[in-house]
Write a protein that holds these residues in place. Structure first.
Motif, short mmCIF file in Angstrom:
data_model
loop_
_atom_site.label_atom_id
_atom_site.label_comp_id
_atom_site.label_asym_id
_atom_site.label_seq_id
_atom_site.Cartn_x
_atom_site.Cartn_y
_atom_site.Cartn_z
N LEU A 55 0.81 -1.02 -0.18
CA LEU A 55 0.03 -0.22 0.04
C LEU A 55 0.89 1.19 0.03
CD1 LEU A 55 -2.99 0.56 0.30
CD2 LEU A 55 -2.67 0.62 2.97
N VAL A 56 0.93 2.00 -1.22
CA VAL A 56 1.91 3.08 -1.22
C VAL A 56 1.04 4.37 -1.18
CG1 VAL A 56 3.70 4.00 -2.67
CG2 VAL A 56 3.31 1.61 -2.84
N PHE A 57 1.48 5.35 -0.32
CA PHE A 57 1.05 6.63 0.02
C PHE A 57 1.88 7.69 -0.79
CE2 PHE A 57 -2.42 6.06 2.98
CZ PHE A 57 -2.24 4.77 3.55
N GLY A 58 1.38 8.71 -1.37
CA GLY A 58 2.33 9.66 -2.11
C GLY A 58 1.69 10.54 -2.95
N GLU A 59 2.41 11.16 -3.56
CA GLU A 59 1.98 12.33 -4.57
C GLU A 59 2.19 11.81 -6.00
OE1 GLU A 59 2.12 15.96 -1.35
OE2 GLU A 59 3.80 15.48 -2.79
N LEU A 60 0.92 12.33 -6.87
CA LEU A 60 1.18 12.15 -8.31
C LEU A 60 0.65 13.39 -8.79
CD1 LEU A 60 1.98 9.76 -10.16
CD2 LEU A 60 -0.34 8.86 -10.24
N GLN A 61 1.66 13.83 -9.45
CA GLN A 61 1.29 15.19 -10.06
C GLN A 61 0.75 16.40 -8.97
OE1 GLN A 61 1.34 16.35 -13.54
NE2 GLN A 61 2.74 14.84 -13.76
N GLY A 62 1.42 15.96 -7.79
CA GLY A 62 1.01 16.80 -6.70
C GLY A 62 -0.08 16.62 -6.04
N LYS A 63 -0.99 15.62 -6.36
CA LYS A 63 -2.02 15.20 -5.81
C LYS A 63 -1.69 13.99 -4.96
CE LYS A 63 -4.08 18.17 -8.08
NZ LYS A 63 -4.66 18.05 -9.28
N ALA A 64 -2.34 14.17 -3.63
CA ALA A 64 -2.21 12.87 -2.63
C ALA A 64 -3.15 11.80 -3.04
CB ALA A 64 -2.59 13.46 -1.40
N CYS A 65 -2.43 10.61 -3.07
CA CYS A 65 -3.02 9.26 -3.30
C CYS A 65 -2.60 8.14 -2.80
CB CYS A 65 -3.20 9.18 -5.12
SG CYS A 65 -1.54 8.91 -5.67
N VAL A 66 -3.37 7.09 -2.84
CA VAL A 66 -2.96 5.84 -2.25
C VAL A 66 -3.01 4.92 -3.35
CG1 VAL A 66 -5.04 5.42 -1.00
CG2 VAL A 66 -3.21 4.21 -0.29
N CYS A 67 -1.92 4.09 -3.35
CA CYS A 67 -1.92 3.11 -4.79
C CYS A 67 -1.56 1.78 -4.10
CB CYS A 67 -0.53 3.27 -5.45
SG CYS A 67 -0.86 3.52 -6.93
N MET A 68 -2.65 0.97 -4.36
CA MET A 68 -2.62 -0.55 -4.11
C MET A 68 -1.90 -1.16 -4.89
SD MET A 68 -6.38 -1.99 -2.78
CE MET A 68 -5.78 -3.79 -2.88
N GLN A 69 -0.62 -1.49 -4.61
CA GLN A 69 0.30 -2.20 -5.63
C GLN A 69 0.09 -3.64 -5.46
OE1 GLN A 69 4.57 -1.50 -4.59
NE2 GLN A 69 4.74 -0.75 -6.90
N GLY A 70 -0.99 -3.97 -6.13
CA GLY A 70 -1.41 -5.60 -5.93
C GLY A 70 -2.87 -5.51 -5.54
N ARG A 71 -3.67 -6.40 -6.19
CA ARG A 71 -5.14 -6.76 -5.76
C ARG A 71 -5.17 -7.76 -5.42
NH1 ARG A 71 -7.04 -5.60 -10.99
NH2 ARG A 71 -8.48 -3.68 -10.36
N PHE A 72 -6.68 -8.19 -4.82
CA PHE A 72 -6.84 -9.58 -4.59
C PHE A 72 -8.11 -10.06 -5.26
CE2 PHE A 72 -5.76 -7.20 -0.91
CZ PHE A 72 -4.36 -7.60 -0.73
N HIS A 73 -7.93 -11.18 -5.78
CA HIS A 73 -9.02 -11.98 -6.63
C HIS A 73 -9.75 -13.14 -5.98
CE1 HIS A 73 -5.45 -10.50 -8.78
NE2 HIS A 73 -6.08 -10.24 -9.89
N TYR A 74 -10.85 -13.17 -6.41
CA TYR A 74 -11.71 -14.23 -6.03
C TYR A 74 -11.14 -15.54 -6.23
CZ TYR A 74 -16.11 -16.91 -5.16
OH TYR A 74 -17.30 -17.51 -4.91
N TYR A 75 -10.38 -15.74 -7.52
CA TYR A 75 -10.03 -17.18 -7.75
C TYR A 75 -8.77 -17.39 -6.64
CZ TYR A 75 -6.08 -14.65 -10.48
OH TYR A 75 -4.96 -13.88 -10.67
N GLU A 76 -8.37 -16.40 -6.09
CA GLU A 76 -7.13 -16.77 -4.93
C GLU A 76 -7.69 -17.44 -3.70
OE1 GLU A 76 -4.02 -13.52 -4.41
OE2 GLU A 76 -5.55 -12.55 -5.63
#
Ligand SMILES: O=P(O)(O)O[C@@H]1C[C@H](O)[C@@H](CO)O1
Length: 281
Positions: A85-106
């Protein structure tokens, strides 16, 4: 006897309580055991699809939390999903990026698959950007195209109403950004169909999905969108077409136009504003 008519709801925040799957217990989220960086108050959350986690590397002033260090968070098990879970700024805008998601098939329940969306609402997120790798069904699509998701097909069905799930203003903004970046020739628009996976579709299954007017098929995204809409978030989605399902020989190219996909999301971030500042696109 007259058949009862379906009720169409257009105000997510006023929806009645959905079923137990959508109502996953958020008390499991232990705020005291995980502290997001106080200097970054994200108003956009981005879920990175398979192989698309490189977007998180573009964040400035970033702070990354491995999922394994976040209490009760599910763990990524699929290659191409780093699990941060990566917090930071993209183009100066605060965002949180999920570097990886979860799938039903997992093996995760839909409640766990969508748990991070619920957590992001607690963090103050207003807009969710969902991205994925998908197979192209529309005969006009090519490998490497980027598809703006304008609607989805989700056969098992879940409450609430999804007639306007994908934000039209954000869609317009994406087309403007793509035009400015010279990406219009490979920006498509279409309907994403969610299947269980993990196997890709047979030729016969692909023909059925095409006859249902699906343009692309993948194994994620829709549950996240449903939960996000239930919480009243604005949603925008992009699929990167990594293979076509029009022949028995599967050609796959996961590299495709990852660079252009990142630039498109980055360009959009530059122009999305926080609702609290009353500067919506
Ligand atoms: O997380 P997404 O939807 O991008 O993942 C897709 C579906 C499968 O997990 C995988 C198939 O290659 O990519």
């Amino acid at each position: 006897m007259e058949a009862s008519q379906p009720v169409i709801h257009h105000h997510p925040s006023k929806l009645p309580c959905p079923g137990p799957e959508l109502n996953a217990p958020l008390q499991e989220w232990d705020k005291t055991a995980f502290s997001p960086p106080p200097q970054i108050l994200p108003f956009v959350a981005i879920i990175c699809g398979s192989g698309l986690g490189g977007l998180a590397d573009l964040l400035e002033n970033s702070v990354a939390f491995p999922y394994k260090d976040i209490p009760r968070f599910p763990q990524s098990t699929v290659p191409g999903h780093a699990g941060n879970l990566v917090f930071g700024e993209l183009q100066g805008k605060a965002c949180v990026c999920m570097q990886g998601r979860f799938h039903y098939y997992e093996g995760y329940s839909i409640a766990m698959v969508t748990y991070p969306v619920r957590v992001s609402t607690l963090l103050g997120v207003e807009t969710l950007i969902v991205t994925n790798a998908a197979g192209g069904l529309n005969p006009k699509f090519n490998v490497g195209d980027i598809m703006l998701i304008r609607d989805h097909i989700n056969m098992p069905g879940l409450f609430p109403c999804m007639s306007d799930a994908y934000d039209a203003d954000l869609g317009r903004l994406a087309r403007e950004v793509a035009e400015e970046q010279g990406c219009s020739s490979f920006l498509q628009q279409g309907v994403y169909c969610n299947v269980g996976g993990p196997a890709f579709e047979t030729v016969a299954e692909s023909k059925i999905l095409l006859s249902l007017l699906a343009d692309a098929v993948g194994m994620s995204t829709v549950p996240e969108v449903i939960v996000a809409r239930h919480h009243g978030l604005r949603v925008f989605g992009l699929s990167l077409i990594t293979n076509l399902l029009d022949s028995e020989e599967l050609e796959r190219n996961d590299e495709g136009r990852k660079g252009e996909y990142c630039s498109c999301v980055e360009g959009m971030m530059g122009r999305i504003h926080c609702k609290q500042n009353d500067l919506l696109v």
